[in-house]
Design a protein around this motif. Structure first.
Motif, mmCIF file in Angstrom:
data_model
loop_
_atom_site.group_PDB
_atom_site.id
_atom_site.type_symbol
_atom_site.label_atom_id
_atom_site.label_comp_id
_atom_site.label_asym_id
_atom_site.label_seq_id
_atom_site.Cartn_x
_atom_site.Cartn_y
_atom_site.Cartn_z
ATOM 1 N N LYS A 1 0.844 -1.199 0.000
ATOM 2 C CA LYS A 1 0.000 0.000 0.000
ATOM 3 C C LYS A 1 0.877 1.246 0.000
ATOM 4 O O LYS A 1 1.753 1.396 0.856
ATOM 5 C CB LYS A 1 -0.912 -0.022 1.233
ATOM 6 N N VAL A 2 0.624 2.132 -0.946
ATOM 7 C CA VAL A 2 1.437 3.344 -1.112
ATOM 8 C C VAL A 2 0.579 4.574 -0.862
ATOM 9 O O VAL A 2 -0.515 4.708 -1.425
ATOM 10 C CB VAL A 2 2.050 3.413 -2.526
ATOM 11 N N MET A 3 1.089 5.473 -0.045
ATOM 12 C CA MET A 3 0.433 6.747 0.219
ATOM 13 C C MET A 3 1.181 7.853 -0.534
ATOM 14 O O MET A 3 2.411 7.910 -0.507
ATOM 15 C CB MET A 3 0.463 7.044 1.727
ATOM 16 N N ALA B 1 -2.741 13.003 -0.433
ATOM 17 C CA ALA B 1 -2.859 14.132 0.489
ATOM 18 C C ALA B 1 -2.189 15.357 -0.111
ATOM 19 O O ALA B 1 -1.118 15.259 -0.712
ATOM 20 C CB ALA B 1 -2.222 13.786 1.835
ATOM 21 N N ARG B 2 -2.815 16.535 0.069
ATOM 22 C CA ARG B 2 -2.284 17.778 -0.500
ATOM 23 C C ARG B 2 -1.583 18.640 0.542
ATOM 24 O O ARG B 2 -0.858 19.566 0.194
ATOM 25 C CB ARG B 2 -3.403 18.587 -1.155
ATOM 26 N N THR B 3 -1.817 18.375 1.816
ATOM 27 C CA THR B 3 -1.235 19.188 2.885
ATOM 28 C C THR B 3 -0.685 18.278 3.984
ATOM 29 O O THR B 3 -0.968 17.072 4.021
ATOM 30 C CB THR B 3 -2.283 20.122 3.520
ATOM 31 N N ARG B 4 0.064 18.893 4.891
ATOM 32 C CA ARG B 4 0.627 18.148 6.021
ATOM 33 C C ARG B 4 -0.471 17.537 6.876
ATOM 34 O O ARG B 4 -0.402 16.351 7.234
ATOM 35 C CB ARG B 4 1.491 19.099 6.861
ATOM 36 N N THR B 5 -1.516 18.305 7.156
ATOM 37 C CA THR B 5 -2.613 17.812 7.995
ATOM 38 C C THR B 5 -3.331 16.652 7.328
ATOM 39 O O THR B 5 -3.615 15.627 7.960
ATOM 40 C CB THR B 5 -3.610 18.948 8.293
ATOM 41 N N GLU B 6 -3.633 16.796 6.035
ATOM 42 C CA GLU B 6 -4.294 15.720 5.303
ATOM 43 C C GLU B 6 -3.443 14.451 5.309
ATOM 44 O O GLU B 6 -3.971 13.332 5.430
ATOM 45 C CB GLU B 6 -4.566 16.147 3.861
ATOM 46 N N ALA B 7 -2.138 14.615 5.172
ATOM 47 C CA ALA B 7 -1.248 13.459 5.129
ATOM 48 C C ALA B 7 -1.270 12.691 6.443
ATOM 49 O O ALA B 7 -1.360 11.457 6.453
ATOM 50 C CB ALA B 7 0.175 13.919 4.812
ATOM 51 N N VAL B 8 -1.202 13.409 7.551
ATOM 52 C CA VAL B 8 -1.209 12.760 8.866
ATOM 53 C C VAL B 8 -2.532 12.035 9.092
ATOM 54 O O VAL B 8 -2.567 10.897 9.585
ATOM 55 C CB VAL B 8 -0.941 13.791 9.981
#
Length: 265
Positions: free
Chosen positions: A141-143, A170-177
């Motif tokens: 699985k790749v993010m 994810a487009r932002t740091r928050t979205e990624a986390v």
């Protein structure tokens, strides 16, 4: 060391260090071999001057040192690296070196041949074998952390063609986390500059704070800003604009020979 040689080495050393880290799976081990290469050039300038192109000459000198030491890997420091080194034992000899040199460092086949002291056709065959072996090796699985929609979709298509599943973009740091918390990935592929001016590096470090070990591939238009030697650096770093083969190679190798080294200060 004459000024002209010193300047040529300095200009290309960051890329040699990137290659050495990816090859050994360890920043410390890679840097030791890069340093040993410089020592070898100081002791015998002929190994550098025997090749016309300075970058090819530097990598050629590295391979003389690398081959003479038996082409060792870095010491495994965790279960991820231990499994990766078990995978490495199954690879055809010299394929990974040829693949990294051609796809990540961008050397032409004839330059790979010069660096590795083989002929051009053998260099081509080694890369072909490596691609086949890597593609069969590991699926997971790749993010993706990327703020440009077209690039994100292109990367997604490349990753899925390799047989991996994409957990999301994810487009932002928050979205990624938040995305990582919902579904733990096996690998993170991250841009450096994100939509809200946050850092992909910070996003990755936040995520790695949640999990013990995850391989990471970084993408940036300015690799020289990261390859400074002033702090830990990523083992897998793709330069924009990238090629499909570069992404395939980096993702396959990061999954296959995983490194969790990031840019933590």
């Amino acid at each position: 060391m004459p000024t002209d040689i010193a300047g040529a080495v300095a200009a290309n050393l960051p890329y040699l260090r990137r290659y050495a880290r990816a090859l050994t799976g360890s920043q410390d081990t890679g840097d030791r071999y890069a340093a040993a290469t410089l020592e070898a050039i100081l002791a015998e300038e002929a190994i550098f001057n025997s090749v016309t192109d300075p970058k090819v000459a530097l990598f050629h000198a590295f391979h003389l040192v690398w081959a003479s030491s038996g082409a060792p890997l870095g010491d495994a420091t965790g279960s991820l690296e231990t499994r990766a080194q078990d995978h490495m034992a199954e690879l055809t000899p010299n394929t990974r070196e040829a693949l990294l040199l051609h796809t990540i460092e961008g050397f032409r086949y004839e330059e790979v041949a010069t660096i590795m002291q083989i002929d051009k056709r053998e260099a081509e065959e080694l890369v072909e074998i490596a691609l086949r072996e890597m593609e069969k090796s590991v699926a997971g699985k790749v993010m993706i952390i990327e703020d440009e929609a077209i690039i994100a979709m292109d990367i997604r298509a490349i990753v899925e063609e390799l047989g991996h599943t994409v957990t999301g973009i994810a487009r932002t740091r928050t979205e990624a986390v938040e995305l990582a918390a919902r579904e733990k990935p096996d690998l993170i592929l991250a841009d450096i500059q994100l939509a809200d001016n946050s850092s992909g590096i910070d996003a990755v470090n936040d995520i790695l704070g949640q999990f013990d070990e995850l391989p990471v591939v970084f993408i940036t238009a300015f690799p020289e800003r990261l390859l400074t030697g002033e702090r830990p650096e990523p083992a897998f770093l793709i330069t924009k604009p990238y090629t499909e083969t570069q992404v395939q190679s980096a993702v396959s190798q990061a999954m296959f020979f995983s490194s969790t080294e990031t840019l933590l200060a």
